[in-house]
Design a protein around this motif. Structure first.
Motif, PDB file in Angstrom:
ATOM      1  N   PHE A 140      60.401   1.044  49.492  1.00  0.00           N
ATOM      2  CA  PHE A 140      59.206   1.013  50.339  1.00  0.00           C
ATOM      3  C   PHE A 140      58.835   2.417  50.808  1.00  0.00           C
ATOM      4  CE2 PHE A 140      57.247  -0.118  54.635  1.00  0.00           C
ATOM      5  CZ  PHE A 140      55.983  -0.275  54.083  1.00  0.00           C
ATOM      6  N   TYR A 141      59.832   3.223  51.145  1.00  0.00           N
ATOM      7  CA  TYR A 141      59.581   4.616  51.526  1.00  0.00           C
ATOM      8  C   TYR A 141      58.833   5.355  50.411  1.00  0.00           C
ATOM      9  CZ  TYR A 141      60.837   9.609  51.684  1.00  0.00           C
ATOM     10  OH  TYR A 141      60.813  10.972  51.626  1.00  0.00           O
ATOM     11  N   SER A 142      59.250   5.145  49.167  1.00  0.00           N
ATOM     12  CA  SER A 142      58.620   5.798  48.023  1.00  0.00           C
ATOM     13  C   SER A 142      57.162   5.381  47.892  1.00  0.00           C
ATOM     14  CB  SER A 142      59.386   5.462  46.736  1.00  0.00           C
ATOM     15  OG  SER A 142      60.733   5.878  46.826  1.00  0.00           O
ATOM     16  N   VAL A 143      56.887   4.100  48.157  1.00  0.00           N
ATOM     17  CA  VAL A 143      55.506   3.609  48.092  1.00  0.00           C
ATOM     18  C   VAL A 143      54.695   4.174  49.254  1.00  0.00           C
ATOM     19  CG1 VAL A 143      54.059   1.554  48.225  1.00  0.00           C
ATOM     20  CG2 VAL A 143      56.145   1.522  46.844  1.00  0.00           C
ATOM     21  N   GLN A 144      55.287   4.229  50.445  1.00  0.00           N
ATOM     22  CA  GLN A 144      54.572   4.767  51.606  1.00  0.00           C
ATOM     23  C   GLN A 144      54.135   6.207  51.398  1.00  0.00           C
ATOM     24  OE1 GLN A 144      57.346   3.699  54.908  1.00  0.00           O
ATOM     25  NE2 GLN A 144      55.499   2.901  55.858  1.00  0.00           N
ATOM     26  N   LEU A 145      54.969   6.997  50.732  1.00  0.00           N
ATOM     27  CA  LEU A 145      54.587   8.385  50.451  1.00  0.00           C
ATOM     28  C   LEU A 145      53.287   8.456  49.670  1.00  0.00           C
ATOM     29  CD1 LEU A 145      57.965  10.098  49.430  1.00  0.00           C
ATOM     30  CD2 LEU A 145      56.671  10.455  51.541  1.00  0.00           C
ATOM     31  N   ARG A 146      53.054   7.460  48.833  1.00  0.00           N
ATOM     32  CA  ARG A 146      51.906   7.474  47.937  1.00  0.00           C
ATOM     33  C   ARG A 146      50.695   6.746  48.498  1.00  0.00           C
ATOM     34  NH1 ARG A 146      56.552   8.140  45.708  1.00  0.00           N
ATOM     35  NH2 ARG A 146      56.789   9.331  43.782  1.00  0.00           N
TER      36      ARG A 146
ATOM     37  N   TYR B 183      46.840   3.685  54.979  1.00  0.00           N
ATOM     38  CA  TYR B 183      48.299   3.714  54.956  1.00  0.00           C
ATOM     39  C   TYR B 183      48.805   2.293  54.741  1.00  0.00           C
ATOM     40  CZ  TYR B 183      48.004   2.035  59.814  1.00  0.00           C
ATOM     41  OH  TYR B 183      47.719   1.302  60.944  1.00  0.00           O
ATOM     42  N   CYS B 184      50.072   2.167  54.334  1.00  0.00           N
ATOM     43  CA  CYS B 184      50.674   0.838  54.216  1.00  0.00           C
ATOM     44  C   CYS B 184      51.741   0.708  55.299  1.00  0.00           C
ATOM     45  CB  CYS B 184      51.245   0.603  52.824  1.00  0.00           C
ATOM     46  SG  CYS B 184      52.322   1.895  52.185  1.00  0.00           S
ATOM     47  N   ASN B 185      51.711  -0.393  56.027  1.00  0.00           N
ATOM     48  CA  ASN B 185      52.570  -0.524  57.199  1.00  0.00           C
ATOM     49  C   ASN B 185      53.703  -1.530  57.031  1.00  0.00           C
ATOM     50  OD1 ASN B 185      50.977  -2.787  57.202  1.00  0.00           O
ATOM     51  ND2 ASN B 185      50.535  -2.743  59.402  1.00  0.00           N
ATOM     52  N   LYS B 186      53.676  -2.312  55.933  1.00  0.00           N
ATOM     53  CA  LYS B 186      54.773  -3.263  55.768  1.00  0.00           C
ATOM     54  C   LYS B 186      54.787  -3.827  54.351  1.00  0.00           C
ATOM     55  CE  LYS B 186      52.004  -6.991  57.815  1.00  0.00           C
ATOM     56  NZ  LYS B 186      51.923  -7.980  58.920  1.00  0.00           N
ATOM     57  N   VAL B 187      55.958  -4.351  53.996  1.00  0.00           N
ATOM     58  CA  VAL B 187      56.115  -5.054  52.727  1.00  0.00           C
ATOM     59  C   VAL B 187      55.824  -6.529  52.964  1.00  0.00           C
ATOM     60  CG1 VAL B 187      57.701  -5.655  50.868  1.00  0.00           C
ATOM     61  CG2 VAL B 187      57.863  -3.422  51.953  1.00  0.00           C
ATOM     62  N   LEU B 188      54.915  -7.088  52.197  1.00  0.00           N
ATOM     63  CA  LEU B 188      54.595  -8.507  52.319  1.00  0.00           C
ATOM     64  C   LEU B 188      55.528  -9.362  51.479  1.00  0.00           C
ATOM     65  CD1 LEU B 188      50.707  -8.264  52.118  1.00  0.00           C
ATOM     66  CD2 LEU B 188      52.115  -8.444  54.176  1.00  0.00           C
ATOM     67  N   GLN B 189      55.939  -8.821  50.339  1.00  0.00           N
ATOM     68  CA  GLN B 189      56.816  -9.569  49.433  1.00  0.00           C
ATOM     69  C   GLN B 189      57.574  -8.592  48.554  1.00  0.00           C
ATOM     70  OE1 GLN B 189      55.157 -13.155  47.516  1.00  0.00           O
ATOM     71  NE2 GLN B 189      55.952 -12.357  45.595  1.00  0.00           N
ATOM     72  N   GLN B 190      58.843  -8.888  48.341  1.00  0.00           N
ATOM     73  CA  GLN B 190      59.652  -8.028  47.477  1.00  0.00           C
ATOM     74  C   GLN B 190      60.620  -8.882  46.683  1.00  0.00           C
ATOM     75  OE1 GLN B 190      61.372  -4.115  48.835  1.00  0.00           O
ATOM     76  NE2 GLN B 190      63.289  -5.246  48.694  1.00  0.00           N
TER      77      GLN B 190
ATOM     78  N   VAL C 137      49.224   0.896  39.374  1.00  0.00           N
ATOM     79  CA  VAL C 137      47.841   1.190  38.993  1.00  0.00           C
ATOM     80  C   VAL C 137      47.092   1.719  40.207  1.00  0.00           C
ATOM     81  CG1 VAL C 137      45.650   0.192  38.230  1.00  0.00           C
ATOM     82  CG2 VAL C 137      47.781  -0.445  37.084  1.00  0.00           C
ATOM     83  N   SER C 138      47.314   1.102  41.368  1.00  0.00           N
ATOM     84  CA  SER C 138      46.660   1.551  42.590  1.00  0.00           C
ATOM     85  C   SER C 138      47.569   1.317  43.787  1.00  0.00           C
ATOM     86  CB  SER C 138      45.343   0.803  42.798  1.00  0.00           C
ATOM     87  OG  SER C 138      44.745   1.178  44.029  1.00  0.00           O
ATOM     88  N   PHE C 139      47.525   2.273  44.732  1.00  0.00           N
ATOM     89  CA  PHE C 139      48.233   2.117  46.002  1.00  0.00           C
ATOM     90  C   PHE C 139      47.266   1.734  47.120  1.00  0.00           C
ATOM     91  CE2 PHE C 139      50.716   5.166  43.513  1.00  0.00           C
ATOM     92  CZ  PHE C 139      51.973   4.585  43.580  1.00  0.00           C
ATOM     93  N   TYR C 140      45.979   1.555  46.786  1.00  0.00           N
ATOM     94  CA  TYR C 140      44.965   1.336  47.801  1.00  0.00           C
ATOM     95  C   TYR C 140      44.108   0.090  47.581  1.00  0.00           C
ATOM     96  CZ  TYR C 140      46.098   6.314  48.083  1.00  0.00           C
ATOM     97  OH  TYR C 140      46.758   7.502  48.148  1.00  0.00           O
ATOM     98  N   ASP C 141      43.937  -0.328  46.327  1.00  0.00           N
ATOM     99  CA  ASP C 141      43.013  -1.413  46.023  1.00  0.00           C
ATOM    100  C   ASP C 141      43.683  -2.471  45.161  1.00  0.00           C
ATOM    101  OD1 ASP C 141      40.590  -0.188  47.205  1.00  0.00           O
ATOM    102  OD2 ASP C 141      40.908   1.301  45.622  1.00  0.00           O
ATOM    103  N   PRO C 142      43.239  -3.728  45.253  1.00  0.00           N
ATOM    104  CA  PRO C 142      43.757  -4.777  44.358  1.00  0.00           C
ATOM    105  C   PRO C 142      43.464  -4.426  42.904  1.00  0.00           C
ATOM    106  CG  PRO C 142      42.560  -5.737  46.208  1.00  0.00           C
ATOM    107  CD  PRO C 142      42.293  -4.249  46.249  1.00  0.00           C
TER     108      PRO C 142
END
Length: 211
Positions: free
Chosen positions: A110-116, A127-134, A188-193
């Motif tokens: 999750f840290y790696s994803v937050q950086l991006r 920004y992303c504030n939480k993991v919904l599913q893993q 593919v994207s860290f911001y959009d579906p």
């Protein structure tokens, strides 16, 4: 790199000081997922990273480009067609966090994803504030893969705006194969579906990664 990484670390702590509980999904093997995948792998090509020695397959009509930034990215494109314009897939190396080297891998993912997914400018921020599913699975080469869906938040002039469910984003544990890095981050994207055909291509690339 360390200055920028330190800034992002501090920004992440400000935005998300307490980790949110992770909702685990049922374990799904790649063979089960691929059974419903319609991506055409005819004449796919193979890419080899010269430094870290990992390989992956990618579509015949795509190319791999090196993106020399602090994340040491590679991009694959174009992929998909539903979107109506060419989209690219990112394959990023993530090195160990020098400020927290003993972080568990799920937290590190999750840290790696937050950086991006942390970006801003012109009075706007995302920004992303939480993991919904893993969920965790192994690809066909036996690499441990974490599939994440995250909550992305957009802020405009200090006011919290829309929230979106983003994913899948894949983080692969490569620490057994190289001491120079800990993970590969594929998205593919860290911001959009993303669209279905983009997701199917990404699954095939993730399943093909090997050393």
């Amino acid at each position: 790199f360390l200055v920028w990484s330190n800034y992002l670390n501090n920004r992440i702590k400000t935005l998300n000081p307490t980790p949110s509980p992770v909702q685990s999904a049922p374990t799904l093997t790649t063979s089960e997922k691929m059974a419903t995948n319609s991506a055409d792998m005819t004449n796919w090509k193979t890419y080899t990273n010269a430094k870290y020695k990992y390989q992956f397959d990618y579509p015949a009509n795509s190319s791999v480009s090196s993106e020399p930034n602090f994340q040491k990215s590679e991009s694959i494109g174009p992929i998909g067609g539903e979107r109506g314009y060419s989209e690219r897939m990112w394959v990023d190396i993530q090195e160990e966090d020098p400020y927290n080297p003993k972080m568990s891998f799920p937290d590190f993912a999750f840290y790696s994803v937050q950086l991006r997914c942390t970006a801003g400018g012109g009075g706007a921020e995302v920004y992303c504030n939480k993991v919904l599913q893993q969920s965790k699975f192994s690809n066909k080469s036996g690499l441990d893969v974490y599939e994440l869906y995250i909550n992305s938040v957009r802020v405009r002039e200090g006011k919290k705006g829309t929230e979106s469910r983003i994913g899948p984003i894949f983080v692969i544990d490569i620490s057994k194969y190289t001491k120079a890095a800990r993970a590969l981050v594929i998205a593919v994207s860290f911001y959009d579906p993303i669209f279905k055909d983009e997701e199917e291509t990404m699954w095939e690339v993730v399943d093909s990664i090997r050393f």
